[in-house]
Design a protein around this motif. Structure first.
Motif, PDB file in Angstrom:
ATOM      1  N   PHE A  46       0.840  -1.199   0.000  1.00 12.77           N
ATOM      2  CA  PHE A  46       0.000   0.000   0.000  1.00 12.77           C
ATOM      3  C   PHE A  46       0.874   1.247   0.000  1.00 12.77           C
ATOM      4  O   PHE A  46       0.595   2.210  -0.721  1.00 12.77           O
ATOM      5  CB  PHE A  46      -0.953   0.008   1.200  1.00 12.77           C
ATOM      6  CG  PHE A  46      -1.828   1.234   1.236  1.00 12.77           C
ATOM      7  CD1 PHE A  46      -2.730   1.499   0.203  1.00 12.77           C
ATOM      8  CD2 PHE A  46      -1.744   2.126   2.286  1.00 12.77           C
ATOM      9  CE1 PHE A  46      -3.524   2.636   0.225  1.00 12.77           C
ATOM     10  CE2 PHE A  46      -2.539   3.257   2.321  1.00 12.77           C
ATOM     11  CZ  PHE A  46      -3.434   3.517   1.277  1.00 12.77           C
ATOM     12  N   LEU A  47       1.952   1.240   0.760  1.00 12.97           N
ATOM     13  CA  LEU A  47       2.874   2.373   0.763  1.00 12.97           C
ATOM     14  C   LEU A  47       3.482   2.560  -0.631  1.00 12.97           C
ATOM     15  O   LEU A  47       3.608   3.691  -1.116  1.00 12.97           O
ATOM     16  CB  LEU A  47       3.961   2.191   1.822  1.00 12.97           C
ATOM     17  CG  LEU A  47       4.987   3.310   1.918  1.00 12.97           C
ATOM     18  CD1 LEU A  47       4.322   4.650   2.229  1.00 12.97           C
ATOM     19  CD2 LEU A  47       6.033   2.972   2.989  1.00 12.97           C
ATOM     20  N   GLU A  48       3.830   1.463  -1.288  1.00 11.60           N
ATOM     21  CA  GLU A  48       4.343   1.569  -2.663  1.00 11.60           C
ATOM     22  C   GLU A  48       3.295   2.178  -3.590  1.00 11.60           C
ATOM     23  O   GLU A  48       3.606   2.998  -4.442  1.00 11.60           O
ATOM     24  CB  GLU A  48       4.768   0.203  -3.193  1.00 11.60           C
ATOM     25  CG  GLU A  48       6.091  -0.268  -2.647  1.00 11.60           C
ATOM     26  CD  GLU A  48       6.618  -1.454  -3.438  1.00 11.60           C
ATOM     27  OE1 GLU A  48       6.776  -1.329  -4.669  1.00 11.60           O
ATOM     28  OE2 GLU A  48       6.871  -2.496  -2.809  1.00 11.60           O
ATOM     29  N   TRP A  49       2.031   1.757  -3.413  1.00  8.18           N
ATOM     30  CA  TRP A  49       0.964   2.332  -4.247  1.00  8.18           C
ATOM     31  C   TRP A  49       0.818   3.821  -3.953  1.00  8.18           C
ATOM     32  O   TRP A  49       0.643   4.624  -4.871  1.00  8.18           O
ATOM     33  CB  TRP A  49      -0.375   1.616  -4.023  1.00  8.18           C
ATOM     34  CG  TRP A  49      -1.428   2.264  -4.866  1.00  8.18           C
ATOM     35  CD1 TRP A  49      -1.695   2.002  -6.175  1.00  8.18           C
ATOM     36  CD2 TRP A  49      -2.310   3.328  -4.482  1.00  8.18           C
ATOM     37  NE1 TRP A  49      -2.692   2.836  -6.634  1.00  8.18           N
ATOM     38  CE2 TRP A  49      -3.082   3.658  -5.610  1.00  8.18           C
ATOM     39  CE3 TRP A  49      -2.506   4.029  -3.300  1.00  8.18           C
ATOM     40  CZ2 TRP A  49      -4.047   4.660  -5.583  1.00  8.18           C
ATOM     41  CZ3 TRP A  49      -3.467   5.024  -3.275  1.00  8.18           C
ATOM     42  CH2 TRP A  49      -4.227   5.332  -4.414  1.00  8.18           C
ATOM     43  N   LEU A  50       0.897   4.220  -2.686  1.00 11.70           N
ATOM     44  CA  LEU A  50       0.800   5.640  -2.338  1.00 11.70           C
ATOM     45  C   LEU A  50       1.902   6.446  -3.026  1.00 11.70           C
ATOM     46  O   LEU A  50       1.651   7.545  -3.532  1.00 11.70           O
ATOM     47  CB  LEU A  50       0.887   5.840  -0.822  1.00 11.70           C
ATOM     48  CG  LEU A  50      -0.361   5.513  -0.024  1.00 11.70           C
ATOM     49  CD1 LEU A  50      -0.050   5.490   1.477  1.00 11.70           C
ATOM     50  CD2 LEU A  50      -1.493   6.487  -0.324  1.00 11.70           C
ATOM     51  N   LYS A  51       3.104   5.897  -3.068  1.00  8.16           N
ATOM     52  CA  LYS A  51       4.215   6.582  -3.742  1.00  8.16           C
ATOM     53  C   LYS A  51       3.937   6.692  -5.239  1.00  8.16           C
ATOM     54  O   LYS A  51       4.188   7.735  -5.852  1.00  8.16           O
ATOM     55  CB  LYS A  51       5.533   5.855  -3.476  1.00  8.16           C
ATOM     56  CG  LYS A  51       5.982   5.978  -2.029  1.00  8.16           C
ATOM     57  CD  LYS A  51       7.221   5.152  -1.743  1.00  8.16           C
ATOM     58  CE  LYS A  51       7.607   5.278  -0.282  1.00  8.16           C
ATOM     59  NZ  LYS A  51       8.775   4.446   0.065  1.00  8.16           N
ATOM     60  N   HIS A  52       3.429   5.641  -5.838  1.00  7.51           N
ATOM     61  CA  HIS A  52       3.034   5.640  -7.253  1.00  7.51           C
ATOM     62  C   HIS A  52       1.957   6.700  -7.480  1.00  7.51           C
ATOM     63  O   HIS A  52       2.042   7.506  -8.413  1.00  7.51           O
ATOM     64  CB  HIS A  52       2.531   4.234  -7.620  1.00  7.51           C
ATOM     65  CG  HIS A  52       1.846   4.100  -8.922  1.00  7.51           C
ATOM     66  ND1 HIS A  52       2.489   4.227 -10.137  1.00  7.51           N
ATOM     67  CD2 HIS A  52       0.551   3.815  -9.210  1.00  7.51           C
ATOM     68  CE1 HIS A  52       1.618   4.036 -11.119  1.00  7.51           C
ATOM     69  NE2 HIS A  52       0.434   3.778 -10.575  1.00  7.51           N
ATOM     70  N   PHE A  53       0.966   6.707  -6.625  1.00  9.67           N
ATOM     71  CA  PHE A  53      -0.129   7.669  -6.713  1.00  9.67           C
ATOM     72  C   PHE A  53       0.399   9.102  -6.621  1.00  9.67           C
ATOM     73  O   PHE A  53       0.072   9.964  -7.436  1.00  9.67           O
ATOM     74  CB  PHE A  53      -1.147   7.399  -5.600  1.00  9.67           C
ATOM     75  CG  PHE A  53      -2.199   8.447  -5.468  1.00  9.67           C
ATOM     76  CD1 PHE A  53      -3.326   8.411  -6.277  1.00  9.67           C
ATOM     77  CD2 PHE A  53      -2.076   9.472  -4.542  1.00  9.67           C
ATOM     78  CE1 PHE A  53      -4.307   9.382  -6.171  1.00  9.67           C
ATOM     79  CE2 PHE A  53      -3.048  10.442  -4.421  1.00  9.67           C
ATOM     80  CZ  PHE A  53      -4.165  10.406  -5.239  1.00  9.67           C
ATOM     81  N   ALA A  54       1.226   9.361  -5.605  1.00 12.61           N
ATOM     82  CA  ALA A  54       1.754  10.705  -5.376  1.00 12.61           C
ATOM     83  C   ALA A  54       2.547  11.205  -6.569  1.00 12.61           C
ATOM     84  O   ALA A  54       2.423  12.359  -6.982  1.00 12.61           O
ATOM     85  CB  ALA A  54       2.619  10.724  -4.113  1.00 12.61           C
ATOM     86  N   GLN A  55       3.338  10.330  -7.147  1.00  9.18           N
ATOM     87  CA  GLN A  55       4.138  10.706  -8.317  1.00  9.18           C
ATOM     88  C   GLN A  55       3.239  10.958  -9.525  1.00  9.18           C
ATOM     89  O   GLN A  55       3.426  11.923 -10.253  1.00  9.18           O
ATOM     90  CB  GLN A  55       5.140   9.601  -8.631  1.00  9.18           C
ATOM     91  CG  GLN A  55       6.039   9.928  -9.788  1.00  9.18           C
ATOM     92  CD  GLN A  55       7.034   8.806 -10.061  1.00  9.18           C
ATOM     93  OE1 GLN A  55       6.919   7.700  -9.540  1.00  9.18           O
ATOM     94  NE2 GLN A  55       8.012   9.090 -10.890  1.00  9.18           N
ATOM     95  N   TYR A  56       2.243  10.125  -9.693  1.00  2.59           N
ATOM     96  CA  TYR A  56       1.379  10.223 -10.864  1.00  2.59           C
ATOM     97  C   TYR A  56       0.504  11.469 -10.832  1.00  2.59           C
ATOM     98  O   TYR A  56       0.294  12.106 -11.846  1.00  2.59           O
ATOM     99  CB  TYR A  56       0.514   8.968 -10.996  1.00  2.59           C
ATOM    100  CG  TYR A  56      -0.103   8.852 -12.357  1.00  2.59           C
ATOM    101  CD1 TYR A  56       0.632   8.335 -13.427  1.00  2.59           C
ATOM    102  CD2 TYR A  56      -1.385   9.288 -12.598  1.00  2.59           C
ATOM    103  CE1 TYR A  56       0.079   8.255 -14.694  1.00  2.59           C
ATOM    104  CE2 TYR A  56      -1.952   9.210 -13.860  1.00  2.59           C
ATOM    105  CZ  TYR A  56      -1.202   8.696 -14.898  1.00  2.59           C
ATOM    106  OH  TYR A  56      -1.754   8.623 -16.154  1.00  2.59           O
ATOM    107  N   VAL A  57      -0.007  11.837  -9.660  1.00  7.61           N
ATOM    108  CA  VAL A  57      -0.891  13.007  -9.572  1.00  7.61           C
ATOM    109  C   VAL A  57      -0.133  14.274  -9.195  1.00  7.61           C
ATOM    110  O   VAL A  57      -0.730  15.344  -9.138  1.00  7.61           O
ATOM    111  CB  VAL A  57      -2.076  12.786  -8.602  1.00  7.61           C
ATOM    112  CG1 VAL A  57      -2.923  11.617  -9.027  1.00  7.61           C
ATOM    113  CG2 VAL A  57      -1.614  12.622  -7.180  1.00  7.61           C
ATOM    114  N   ASN A  58       1.164  14.143  -8.946  1.00  7.75           N
ATOM    115  CA  ASN A  58       2.007  15.298  -8.630  1.00  7.75           C
ATOM    116  C   ASN A  58       1.461  16.076  -7.429  1.00  7.75           C
ATOM    117  O   ASN A  58       1.282  17.283  -7.476  1.00  7.75           O
ATOM    118  CB  ASN A  58       2.149  16.203  -9.858  1.00  7.75           C
ATOM    119  CG  ASN A  58       3.359  17.088  -9.751  1.00  7.75           C
ATOM    120  OD1 ASN A  58       4.306  16.783  -9.033  1.00  7.75           O
ATOM    121  ND2 ASN A  58       3.333  18.204 -10.459  1.00  7.75           N
TER     122      ASN A  58
END
Length: 180
Positions: A46-58
């Protein structure tokens, strides 16, 4: 998905010990691929997904975003909380037994995705005369995902749950009693 109808590329979680790049074959653009022993999300994934999310939505603390989640235990680790706080992500967890009414993805997206994926699987088996291999999953999913992902579905997910635009009268008291 967002209230603007935009979608963050998905995360695949395969039930296996080690990742193999063949599992990513022709998957959705910018998707991420991980493994877990159980095949389910973990606190670390989930933390990895949050990092992916944060990068993708800036996202940033200056321009924060709200993320609406079910109340799964993997969404509430201290590491995830700290990451969200440092990066401008506000997590809101839905009450138990309400996601069928309040979670935008559940209301407008997952059922269509499941149907489209099932059709892709049927077509694959008919045209290849073979079973579906684990290395076929990302490609079949991408075909279904790309076909049904639309701004309209994203917008309707939030509208039909009364989240955006806010509709306090969408559900009466009798509807909320059914969620218990």
């Amino acid at each position: 998905m967002s209230t603007a109808g935009d979608f963050v590329p998905p995360m695949f979680i395969f039930k296996r010990e080690r990742m193999n790049v063949a599992l990513e074959k022709i998957g959705p653009v910018d998707a991420i691929y991980r493994c877990s022993k159980s095949g389910w999300i973990t606190e670390d994934l989930f933390l990895e997904w949050l990092k992916h999310f944060a990068q993708y939505v800036n996202v940033s603390t200056v321009d924060p975003v709200l993320v609406i989640l079910d109340n799964h235990t993997t969404h509430s680790s201290l590491k995830s909380y700290k990451f969200c706080r440092q990066n401008g992500i506000v997590l809101v967890s839905l009450p138990p037994h309400t996601s069928h009414r309040l979670q935008p993805l559940v209301v407008t997206f997952f059922s269509s995705l499941k149907t489209a994926y099932s059709k892709e699987c049927d077509l694959h088996m008919k045209t290849h005369y073979s079973k579906i291999e684990v290395t076929d999953i990302a490609e079949l999913f991408a075909k279904a995902y790309n076909r049904i992902t639309s701004k309209e579905k994203g917008l309707n997910g939030f509208k039909n749950t009364g989240i955006f635009p806010l509709d306090r009268n969408l559900f009466g008291e009798e509807n909320l009693l059914k969620c218990q």
